[in-house]
Scaffold this motif. Structure first.
Motif, mmCIF file in Angstrom:
data_model
loop_
_atom_site.group_PDB
_atom_site.id
_atom_site.type_symbol
_atom_site.label_atom_id
_atom_site.label_comp_id
_atom_site.label_asym_id
_atom_site.label_seq_id
_atom_site.Cartn_x
_atom_site.Cartn_y
_atom_site.Cartn_z
ATOM 1 N N GLU A 229 0.814 -1.221 0.000
ATOM 2 C CA GLU A 229 0.000 0.000 0.000
ATOM 3 C C GLU A 229 0.850 1.276 0.000
ATOM 4 O OE1 GLU A 229 0.342 -1.420 4.285
ATOM 5 O OE2 GLU A 229 -0.120 -2.374 2.379
ATOM 6 N N THR B 223 3.486 1.662 -2.043
ATOM 7 C CA THR B 223 4.233 1.684 -3.302
ATOM 8 C C THR B 223 4.158 3.039 -3.994
ATOM 9 O OG1 THR B 223 3.985 -0.695 -3.599
ATOM 10 C CG2 THR B 223 4.502 0.608 -5.566
ATOM 11 N N GLU B 224 2.965 3.545 -4.200
ATOM 12 C CA GLU B 224 2.840 4.791 -4.960
ATOM 13 C C GLU B 224 3.575 5.939 -4.267
ATOM 14 O OE1 GLU B 224 -0.378 7.323 -7.458
ATOM 15 O OE2 GLU B 224 -0.595 5.183 -7.143
ATOM 16 N N GLU B 225 3.438 6.067 -2.960
ATOM 17 C CA GLU B 225 4.140 7.129 -2.226
ATOM 18 C C GLU B 225 5.647 6.947 -2.286
ATOM 19 O OE1 GLU B 225 3.344 10.081 -0.765
ATOM 20 O OE2 GLU B 225 1.429 9.730 -1.753
ATOM 21 N N LEU C 213 7.348 5.488 -4.734
ATOM 22 C CA LEU C 213 7.777 5.869 -6.084
ATOM 23 C C LEU C 213 7.766 7.383 -6.243
ATOM 24 C CD1 LEU C 213 5.971 3.135 -8.245
ATOM 25 C CD2 LEU C 213 8.228 3.040 -7.163
ATOM 26 N N LYS C 214 6.782 8.050 -5.656
ATOM 27 C CA LYS C 214 6.732 9.519 -5.697
ATOM 28 C C LYS C 214 7.928 10.118 -4.968
ATOM 29 C CE LYS C 214 1.731 10.160 -6.034
ATOM 30 N NZ LYS C 214 0.521 10.566 -5.310
ATOM 31 N N THR D 174 5.920 -3.305 -10.428
ATOM 32 C CA THR D 174 6.367 -2.065 -9.796
ATOM 33 C C THR D 174 7.290 -1.285 -10.723
ATOM 34 O OG1 THR D 174 6.143 -3.084 -7.611
ATOM 35 C CG2 THR D 174 7.462 -1.088 -7.739
ATOM 36 N N LYS E 53 5.192 0.467 -13.325
ATOM 37 C CA LYS E 53 4.513 1.617 -12.707
ATOM 38 C C LYS E 53 5.483 2.785 -12.562
ATOM 39 C CE LYS E 53 1.601 2.736 -8.754
ATOM 40 N NZ LYS E 53 0.289 2.832 -9.380
ATOM 41 N N LEU E 54 6.709 2.504 -12.130
ATOM 42 C CA LEU E 54 7.708 3.557 -11.975
ATOM 43 C C LEU E 54 8.050 4.198 -13.320
ATOM 44 C CD1 LEU E 54 9.640 5.224 -10.242
ATOM 45 C CD2 LEU E 54 11.294 3.346 -10.418
ATOM 46 N N MET F 284 5.299 6.551 -14.187
ATOM 47 C CA MET F 284 5.321 7.744 -13.334
ATOM 48 C C MET F 284 6.460 8.685 -13.733
ATOM 49 S SD MET F 284 4.225 6.104 -9.632
ATOM 50 C CE MET F 284 4.286 7.651 -8.737
ATOM 51 N N SER G 248 6.263 12.647 -15.181
ATOM 52 C CA SER G 248 6.744 13.516 -14.101
ATOM 53 C C SER G 248 7.308 14.851 -14.575
ATOM 54 C CB SER G 248 7.836 12.796 -13.309
ATOM 55 O OG SER G 248 9.019 12.694 -14.095
ATOM 56 N N GLY H 113 5.465 -4.809 -4.009
ATOM 57 C CA GLY H 113 5.582 -3.362 -4.123
ATOM 58 C C GLY H 113 6.829 -2.838 -3.438
#
Length: 194
Positions: free
Chosen positions: A9, A11-13, A15-16, A40, A43-44, A47, A51, A160
């Motif tokens: 959960e 993962t997104e944060e 990667l950010k 993953t 997804k990166l 992103m 970006s 993740g």
């Protein structure tokens, strides 16, 4: 940034956090991440592409070695590996730097060797941090990153990513030359209760 719990959960944060750091420091051009299935890493890539970063980022996805999940099993499909490569990523499928043959010996005869003790020590800071160290060494040994400049490394606690660090890589034969420079994010270190 500290997450309350380890896990997918975050993962997104995570990667950010890595992308934000890439934006802040243009000397960082390499990201190494653990990506068992490639999900993953894909997804990166998406992103990063969205970006606003225009310079070339060297992305290295490190997956499990064949046989980790069962005899002759590859956790990353050939199709996913080819997709990653077509998007400019490099893929490492190799023996884990912090277990390898030593784990096989321990499973057969019991006890722990020095490499497993190093891995357990790194886990005291969190599973994701241990994984970040490990994939950094594996990527360096594969020749996909230089040991002369800092990189961003991502690891996770199962699926993740939940840990991002800046690290100066080292090869396996010079493991103690590795240097943790910054922790960008990780889970708070909570012990599991029985």
């Amino acid at each position: 940034m500290y997450f309350e719990q380890p896990g997918v959960e975050n993962t997104e944060e995570t990667l950010k956090c890595a992308i934000d750091r890439l934006k802040e420091d243009e000397s960082l051009n390499d990201i190494v991440l653990a990506s068992t299935t490639g999900k993953t890493a894909l997804k990166l890539i998406d992103m990063i592409n969205n970006s606003g970063i225009t310079r070339k980022i060297n992305l290295v996805a490190v997956t499990y070695h064949q046989g980790f999940s069962g005899e002759d099993i590859n956790p990353m499909t050939e199709e996913t590996e080819n997709e990653l490569k077509s998007k400019g990523a490099k893929v490492v499928r190799a023996t884990h730097a912090l277990s390898g043959v030593e784990r096989g010996i321990s499973k057969k005869f019991g006890g722990y060797g020095p490499v497993e003790i190093i891995a357990e020590t790194l886990r005291t800071f969190g599973q994701g941090l241990k994984v970040a160290y490990e994939v950094t060494v594996m990527a360096a040994d594969s020749g996909y990153i230089s040991t002369k400049k800092d990189i961003i490394a991502l690891g996770g606690s199962s699926k993740g990513s939940d840990c991002a660090v800046i690290i100066k890589p080292a090869n396996m034969n010079n493991f103690f030359e590795i240097a943790l420079k910054e922790i960008l994010c990780k889970p708070k270190n909570k012990k599991k209760t029985i």
